[in-house]
Structure formats: structure tokens, C-alpha cells
Design an enzyme around this catalytic site. Structure first.
Site, PDB file in Angstrom:
ATOM      1  N   GLY A  88       0.813  -1.208   0.000  1.00 36.05           N
ATOM      2  CA  GLY A  88       0.000   0.000   0.000  1.00 36.05           C
ATOM      3  C   GLY A  88       0.845   1.255   0.000  1.00 36.05           C
ATOM      4  O   GLY A  88       0.622   2.167   0.809  1.00 36.05           O
ATOM      5  N   THR A  89       1.820   1.314  -0.910  1.00 38.64           N
ATOM      6  CA  THR A  89       2.778   2.431  -0.917  1.00 38.64           C
ATOM      7  C   THR A  89       2.108   3.778  -1.150  1.00 38.64           C
ATOM      8  O   THR A  89       2.606   4.806  -0.687  1.00 38.64           O
ATOM      9  CB  THR A  89       3.851   2.200  -1.990  1.00 38.64           C
ATOM     10  OG1 THR A  89       3.217   1.961  -3.254  1.00 38.64           O
ATOM     11  CG2 THR A  89       4.707   0.999  -1.641  1.00 38.64           C
ATOM     12  N   ARG A  90       0.989   3.790  -1.851  1.00 38.15           N
ATOM     13  CA  ARG A  90       0.309   5.068  -2.119  1.00 38.15           C
ATOM     14  C   ARG A  90      -0.307   5.677  -0.871  1.00 38.15           C
ATOM     15  O   ARG A  90      -0.697   6.838  -0.860  1.00 38.15           O
ATOM     16  CB  ARG A  90      -0.760   4.880  -3.203  1.00 38.15           C
ATOM     17  CG  ARG A  90      -0.175   4.751  -4.605  1.00 38.15           C
ATOM     18  CD  ARG A  90      -1.261   4.760  -5.651  1.00 38.15           C
ATOM     19  NE  ARG A  90      -1.974   3.497  -5.701  1.00 38.15           N
ATOM     20  CZ  ARG A  90      -3.101   3.294  -6.372  1.00 38.15           C
ATOM     21  NH1 ARG A  90      -3.673   4.291  -7.021  1.00 38.15           N
ATOM     22  NH2 ARG A  90      -3.680   2.101  -6.389  1.00 38.15           N
ATOM     23  N   MET A  91      -0.405   4.883   0.208  1.00 37.05           N
ATOM     24  CA  MET A  91      -0.907   5.422   1.467  1.00 37.05           C
ATOM     25  C   MET A  91       0.137   6.322   2.138  1.00 37.05           C
ATOM     26  O   MET A  91      -0.195   7.119   3.020  1.00 37.05           O
ATOM     27  CB  MET A  91      -1.306   4.275   2.398  1.00 37.05           C
ATOM     28  CG  MET A  91      -2.086   4.699   3.616  1.00 37.05           C
ATOM     29  SD  MET A  91      -3.667   5.470   3.228  1.00 37.05           S
ATOM     30  CE  MET A  91      -4.651   4.030   2.850  1.00 37.05           C
ATOM     31  N   LYS A  92       1.419   6.178   1.699  1.00 38.89           N
ATOM     32  CA  LYS A  92       2.508   7.007   2.227  1.00 38.89           C
ATOM     33  C   LYS A  92       2.581   6.936   3.750  1.00 38.89           C
ATOM     34  O   LYS A  92       2.636   7.948   4.450  1.00 38.89           O
ATOM     35  CB  LYS A  92       2.344   8.461   1.762  1.00 38.89           C
ATOM     36  CG  LYS A  92       2.376   8.619   0.242  1.00 38.89           C
ATOM     37  CD  LYS A  92       2.144  10.053  -0.188  1.00 38.89           C
ATOM     38  CE  LYS A  92       2.131  10.172  -1.709  1.00 38.89           C
ATOM     39  NZ  LYS A  92       1.858  11.553  -2.171  1.00 38.89           N
TER      40      LYS A  92
END
Length: 257
Positions: free
Chosen positions: A14-18
Site C-alpha cells: 500500500g505504498t500510495r498510502m505514504k
């Protein structure tokens, strides 16, 4: 539901959750995001719930606890590869398999039961839960042929300009004939922009083999909404709060989703 198993895909970073915290562990209302699809499976009476875990696997296990079967995806190579990790647990299973993502906060037991019942009536090799979105954005598009048969699902980043105009989107929630699915999983490849093994590609493989894939379109488009970014998490909070207010104003009314 008798003779049904579920696999929940919960291995992604879930890298886009930062965030350092797995997106599946982010709180939504009173529980972690991953508990929504898990609870939907449990409440629908599905016999066994298998979770494919990877990133922060132990934390996810500690949140969900015992009562589930966990398998580990060592390398995050896409949804198709994630499902392959559960194959040893499914090779002798003759019933229906429900597959859903771990970031589906609006799926519910009634929709899952409807999906399974629809699949049993229509008897395709696979049934996809779909919805019409006015702004499909990054969701995969459901592509049909001239006879309205489902031809394939194309991810938005791989879609051609005409395909991006399609409003019917894939929820990432499916009901499969388990043994038919296991026959085609080995034929998945990573010839795409993301260099990943997409589970969605089994639809095109089925179509090429002359096997029918159906779609059950939900009347509640929020059911297909996932959570990949902080903005989408805030949207999910807003939707749930709105539903709570509506339920409080109409206590006798049963709301979809």
C-alpha cells in the site's frame, strides 16, 4: 454458505498510502480496514477464510486473530501471484471460491451471498462483482465483446483510450468455480506495465477458451470502492459517517452496503 471458501488478498504494501503502517491496518471507524472484508465473509457463513499476507503479516494476524488460515506471499508480484500461494489449500476443493481484496470496506455479507447465489444460478466459470462509476478513475474496466460477453478486464494503466471510456468497473471481488480457476492460474504472465501477475487476466484466458464469465452489477456503486490513498481513506470515513446518520434518522430502514 456451504461448500464455499474465501481468499482475501492482504499482502500488499500500500505504498500510495505514504505510511509506515500497512494500509490494511489503518483505522476506519472502529476497526482496521482489513476487518471489513473479513467480517463480511464470516457473516455470510463462508466455511473457510484464507488470508494471503505479506507486508506486516504478523501485525495483520494479531489484529484478526485465530480462526483463519494464513498463507504468506514472499514477493509482491501481483494479485495473480498472491492467489497462487493459496493453491495448495484449494487443489482438492470442488466448491466455489470467493476472492476479494483486503481493502474493501463497503463489501457486506448480503452482497457476497447474492454473488454466490447468482454464480450458482448462472453456472459460469467466474462471476465478477461490477458497478457503473461516472468517474472510473484507476479502476479496471470490464470489456465486453460484440455479443455482450465479458471478454477481459483491463487495468486502467494498461487500457487504451477507448477502453478508458468504459464505465463498468471491476470491484476485485469474484466468485469462481475453484477447479476451473486452478487450471488457468499457471498461464498468467507479467507482460504488462506493472510487470505483475494480474488475477484479472484469468478472465481473458477463460474467454479465449470459450468459457463464460458473468458479471453481477451492484446497484450500490460504493461497494466497489477501495482504499489506496489517504484521500480515499478520508472518503471512506465520510461515506460511513453519512450512512450512520441515515441509519439514525431511519432506524427501521435497511441500507445497502
Amino acid at each position: 454458505m456451504k461448500n464455499v471458501k474465501a481468499v482475501i488478498l492482504a499482502a500488499g504494501e500500500g505504498t500510495r498510502m505514504k505510511s509506515r503502517l500497512s494500509k490494511l491496518l489503518h483505522p476506519l471507524r472502529y476497526q482496521a480496514l482489513v476487518k471489513f472484508p473479513v467480517n463480511a465473509c464470516v457473516e455470510s457463513g463462508i466455511g473457510e477464510v484464507i488470508l494471503v499476507v505479506g507486508h506486516q503479516a504478523e501485525k495483520i494476524k494479531s489484529v484478526l486473530g485465530d480462526g483463519f488460515t494464513y498463507v504468506y506471499q514472499k514477493k509482491r508480484l501481483g494479485t495473480g501471484d498472491a492467489l497462487k500461494q493459496a493453491v495448495p489449500l484449494l487443489k482438492d476443493f470442488k466448491g466455489e471460491l470467493v476472492v476479494l481484496p483486503g481493502d474493501a470496506p463497503f463489501i457486506n455479507s448480503s452482497t457476497l451471498i447474492q454473488l454466490i447465489q447468482y454464480h450458482r444460478r448462472q453456472k459460469p466459470v467466474a462471476t465478477i462483482l461490477t458497478a457503473l462509476l461516472s468517474d472510473p478513475g484507476h479502476y479496471g474496466r470490464v470489456i465486453r465483446d460484440g455479443y455482450r460477453q465479458i471478454k477481459k478486464i483491463v487495468e486502467s494503466k494498461d487500457a487504451k483510450s477507448e477502453e478508458l471510456k468504459v464505465k463498468e468497473v471491476n470491484s476485485g471481488i469474484y466468485c469462481f468455480d475453484t477447479q476451473k480457476l486452478l487450471q488457468v492460474l499457471p498461464y498468467l504472465n507479467c507482460n504488462n506495465v506493472g510487470k505483475e501477475y494480474y488475477l484479472t487476466d484469468v478472465v481473458e484466458i477463460f474467454h479465449r477458451r470459450g468459457l463464460r464469465v458473468e458479471a453481477m452489477m451492484t446497484n450500490d456503486p460504493t461497494v466497489v470502492l477501495g482504499v489506496n490513498t489517504p484521500e480515499e481513506l478520508k472518503r471512506a470515513w465520510r461515506i460511513l459517517k453519512k450512512r450512520d446518520r441515515r441509519k439514525a434518522d431511519n432506524p427501521s430502514r435497511t441500507l445497502p452496503g
